[in-house]
Scaffold this active site. Structure first.
Site, PDB file in Angstrom:
ATOM      1  CG  ASN A   6      -0.290  -0.040   2.513  1.00 16.59           C
ATOM      2  OD1 ASN A   6       0.925  -0.199   2.564  1.00 16.59           O
ATOM      3  ND2 ASN A   6      -1.047   0.113   3.579  1.00 16.59           N
ATOM      4  CG  ASP A  36       1.471  -4.680   3.198  1.00 15.89           C
ATOM      5  OD1 ASP A  36       1.464  -5.606   2.360  1.00 15.89           O
ATOM      6  OD2 ASP A  36       1.578  -3.467   2.878  1.00 15.89           O
ATOM      7  CG  ASP A  76       8.503 -14.484  16.605  1.00 17.76           C
ATOM      8  OD1 ASP A  76       8.842 -14.843  17.749  1.00 17.76           O
ATOM      9  OD2 ASP A  76       9.320 -14.177  15.709  1.00 17.76           O
ATOM     10  CG  ASP A 135      11.306 -13.227  21.312  1.00 19.41           C
ATOM     11  OD1 ASP A 135      12.069 -13.090  20.348  1.00 19.41           O
ATOM     12  OD2 ASP A 135      11.284 -12.451  22.287  1.00 19.41           O
ATOM     13  CD  GLU A 178      15.692 -15.603  20.290  1.00 12.67           C
ATOM     14  OE1 GLU A 178      16.522 -14.884  19.733  1.00 12.67           O
ATOM     15  OE2 GLU A 178      14.752 -15.155  20.967  1.00 12.67           O
ATOM     16  CG  HIS A 225      14.718 -10.984  13.428  1.00 15.54           C
ATOM     17  ND1 HIS A 225      14.610 -12.332  13.710  1.00 15.54           N
ATOM     18  CD2 HIS A 225      14.386 -10.339  14.571  1.00 15.54           C
ATOM     19  CE1 HIS A 225      14.234 -12.489  14.958  1.00 15.54           C
ATOM     20  NE2 HIS A 225      14.086 -11.288  15.511  1.00 15.54           N
ATOM     21  CG  ASP A 226      17.517 -10.919  16.618  1.00 10.60           C
ATOM     22  OD1 ASP A 226      16.939  -9.825  16.430  1.00 10.60           O
ATOM     23  OD2 ASP A 226      17.017 -11.857  17.255  1.00 10.60           O
TER      24      ASP A 226
HETATM   25  C1  GLC Z   1      14.656 -12.050  20.446  1.00  9.46           C
HETATM   26  C2  GLC Z   1      14.273 -11.491  19.101  1.00  9.46           C
HETATM   27  C3  GLC Z   1      14.791 -10.091  19.004  1.00  9.46           C
HETATM   28  C4  GLC Z   1      14.118  -9.283  20.075  1.00  9.46           C
HETATM   29  C5  GLC Z   1      14.319  -9.908  21.459  1.00  9.46           C
HETATM   30  C6  GLC Z   1      13.377  -9.344  22.449  1.00  9.46           C
HETATM   31  O1  GLC Z   1      16.012 -12.157  20.598  1.00  9.46           O
HETATM   32  O2  GLC Z   1      14.735 -12.322  18.081  1.00  9.46           O
HETATM   33  O3  GLC Z   1      14.568  -9.527  17.749  1.00  9.46           O
HETATM   34  O4  GLC Z   1      14.638  -7.992  20.076  1.00  9.46           O
HETATM   35  O5  GLC Z   1      14.086 -11.289  21.458  1.00  9.46           O
HETATM   36  O6  GLC Z   1      12.061  -9.751  22.157  1.00  9.46           O
HETATM   37 CA    CA Z   2       2.453  -1.490   3.771  1.00  8.55          CA
END
Ligand code: GLC
Ligand code: CA
Length: 625
Positions: free
Chosen positions: A41, A47, A116, A223, A292, A364-365
């Site tokens: 969008n 999204d 997640d 997480d 995790e 993503h970390d």
């Molecule tokens: C996990 C996630 C990370 C987040 C952290 C707190 O490590 O992968 O991206 O910042 O937890 O939720």
């Molecule tokens: Ca968007």
């Protein structure tokens, strides 16, 4: 496509001695970071309709599961890892209807959907936390509230209950004037830790999980799930809080100590996970759970993932992507192959008889793996090293995770100035470490270039247009985080047409796991563990389908050899032996290009290299004996 994409392993093949064959034994998971995947969008944020619109790409890649980083309602302090309503979608991403549609369209393509689960903490804007600020509310005990350090004025510097630092900078305690007490937040102050000791908290979490599974999702990535049980003492008190404020751990140069020894893998970890299994997963089929697990040892991984203990299917361990020897990620020594070998051998060895492991280098970390361990200085080196690293990972035993853009060989962002960063950890730690004099601004900018989480969060590179096809080139708003300048060279459209691209290589690796039971289930053994450049191992599977000893008869074996360097290398002795290469450099066993299952070079070139016992730069292959 409406059929299942892969044939699950036949029942006769056991993933190991103890584990009956679960559906995910030869599956591959793809992680989506929704805000950076596809914007539909024009607001500059990815999204849910964007994800739905790209499902055909994912089906073509061949992945079996998608895991979405959080899309729940959130103030977005930590990009959605701070959730204010677990049972709604953040308007940035769309609506519950969009989510239902995504689930349905994914299932139509034989792709499962994992969400997640962020339940170590909520957002401070969650109704539970807001209610908890009142000591007389039924939610009063849902978080970790503690009074000021004895003899200190509440809310003044140094009055925090102890010296724990938040992983995102500053104290792990925040004063709330309304309640007149501090709350614990291991992450940002907008992420207060939930009190899992309270059975009502746990019941509320399980209710929410069941609600999502009933809605059609297939599982959860959990997480920091190994932080939920804290090491409380017999009085239910946290270490170093109250009377005992001096025993809260080693204080670093920034004035804080790490909560990790006191808040990770606590005494009730197994109890909580087993309870969750009973309350949520018992009686459901076809689900997948992955936790995790920072700071968890391989031995604990085996326990938690042993199906007999009914806790979780698999975990993410982190030692292999973290610096060894207690160094901070910001000041770490250069990476060494020996560290990777040591860690992955530990992961593989621990779950040989029971339990299971996940396989990942990116998420993503983490920074982009090709920039971290490969070579992105030229396009040729980038392509070659991205493939070599992928082959290394995907030929291990376990469930591989591909993080969006990894399959294209996407690189780090190489931002030049602090204001290009959006990640709160990067920005907070820049200030904290430069102000404490631990690092100079130049050193910190270099560290961010190498390790910042934003390196992997730049928009997905679909094509060569202005915003890489992430959002329309004429979109009114630029993407929330700058598109990597190399999207003219590194993008899905270009790679799809090229049989030698990183993307095409990932497709073959994923297909190989689906087709070849040795890749999925075979036993694993390191070869030439001391070689500083070559990472080699052998996979083996008995013909009756049970992974067993390497040297027995009736086995199918695959030798995997990876030159993890940009220079030529020699095939080391044990590996050469296993391949049947003669000392004179001529073959005894008869090297044949047909037996090369996959290689980062054309099969004939690899076969020729084998004759001479050598490896070209980033040469990597799997050879079926
Ligand atoms: C996990 C996630 C990370 C987040 C952290 C707190 O490590 O992968 O991206 O910042 O937890 O939720
Ligand atoms: Ca968007």
């Amino acid at each position: 496509m409406t059929t299942e994409q892969r044939t699950p392993l036949p029942d006769s093949i056991h993933t190991n001695g103890a584990t009956p064959n679960p559906w995910w034994a030869n599956a591959v998971v793809y992680q989506i970071y929704p805000r950076s995947f596809q914007d539909t969008n024009g607001d500059g944020y990815g999204d849910l309709p964007g994800i739905t619109s790209r499902l055909d790409y994912l089906a073509d890649l061949g992945v079996d599961v998608i895991w979405l980083s959080p899309v729940f309602k959130s103030p977005q302090d930590d990009n959605g890892y701070d959730i204010s309503d677990y049972q709604d979608i953040d308007p940035m991403f769309g609506t519950l209807d969009d989510m239902d549609e995504l689930i349905e369209e994914a299932h139509d393509r034989g792709i499962k959907v994992v969400m997640d689960l962020v339940v170590n903490h909520t957002s401070d804007e969650h109704a539970w936390f807001q209610a908890s600020r009142d000591k007389n509310d039924p939610h009063a005990d849902w978080y970790w509230w503690r009074p000021a350090r004895p003899g200190h004025e509440p809310g003044t510097p140094g009055a925090e209950p102890n010296r724990w630092g938040s992983y995102f900078g500053g104290s792990a305690w925040e004063y709330d004037p309304k309640r007149g007490e501090y709350y614990l937040h291991q992450f940002s102050k907008k992420q207060p830790d939930l009190n899992w000791e309270n059975p009502e908290v746990r019941a509320a979490v399980y209710r929410m999980m069941n609600w999502w599974l009933d809605r059609g999702i297939d599982g959860f990535r959990m997480d920091v799930i190994t932080l939920i049980s804290k090491h409380v003492d017999a009085n239910g008190e946290l270490p170093g809080v109250g009377a005992n404020t001096e025993s809260d751990g080693q204080v670093g140069p920034d004035g804080y100590s790490s909560p990790n020894p006191f808040c990770a893998d606590g005494p009730r970890q197994d109890e909580f996970l087993a309870e969750m299994h009973r309350e949520v997963f018992d009686g459901r089929e076809g689900t997948i759970t992955v936790g995790e697990a920072p700071g968890i040892t391989p031995e604990r991984n085996r326990h938690i993932t042993d199906p007999a203990n009914r806790e979780l299917d698999m975990l993410f361990l982190f030692d292999h992507v973290e610096p060894g020897g207690g160094q901070s990620k910001w000041t770490a020594e250069p990476w060494r192959l020996a560290h990777l070998k040591h860690c992955l051998a530990g992961h593989q060895g621990a779950v040989r008889e029971s339990g299971w492991t996940s396989l990942f280098f990116n998420n993503h970390d983490q920074p982009r793996v090709v920039s971290r361990w490969g070579d992105d200085s030229t396009d040729e080196a980038r392509v070659r090293s991205a493939k070599a690293i992928a082959l290394l990972l995907h030929m291990h035993r376990g469930t591989p995770y591909v993080y969006q853009g990894e399959e294209l060989g996407m690189t780090n962002a190489y931002f030049e100035s602090l204001d290009q960063y959006r990640d709160l950890e990067s920005i907070n730690m820049y200030h904290q470490l430069t102000e404490a004099g631990v690092m100079t601004p130049d050193e910190m900018m270099a560290a961010l270039k190498a390790i910042s989480r934003d390196n992997s969060r730049t928009p997905m590179q679909w094509d060569a247009t202005k915003y890489a096809g992430f959002t329309a080139p004429y979109a009114p708003t630029a993407p929330w985080l700058a598109v990597n300048a190399n999207h003219d060279v590194v993008n899905a459209k270009k790679e799809k047409r090229d049989p030698d691209s990183v993307l095409s290589f990932y497709k073959r690796l994923i297909a190989l796991r689906h087709e070849n039971p040795v890749v999925a289930a075979g036993d694993w053994r390191m070869l030439d563990g001391d070689d500083p450049h070559v990472y080699a191992f052998v996979r083996s599977l008995h013909e009756d389908g049970v992974g067993g000893g390497i040297d027995g008869s009736g086995e199918r074996r695959i030798v995997v050899v990876v030159n993890m360097s940009g220079s030529g290398a020699k095939i080391p002795a044990e590996t050469a032996d296993m391949l049947g290469l003669g000392l004179s450099g001529t073959t005894l066993g008869g090297v044949s290009a047909d037996r090369i299952l996959i290689s980062t070079y054309p099969a004939e070139e690899t076969a020729a290299d084998l004759l001479f016992g050598k490896l070209s730069p980033w040469e990597a292959f799997a050879y079926e004996l």
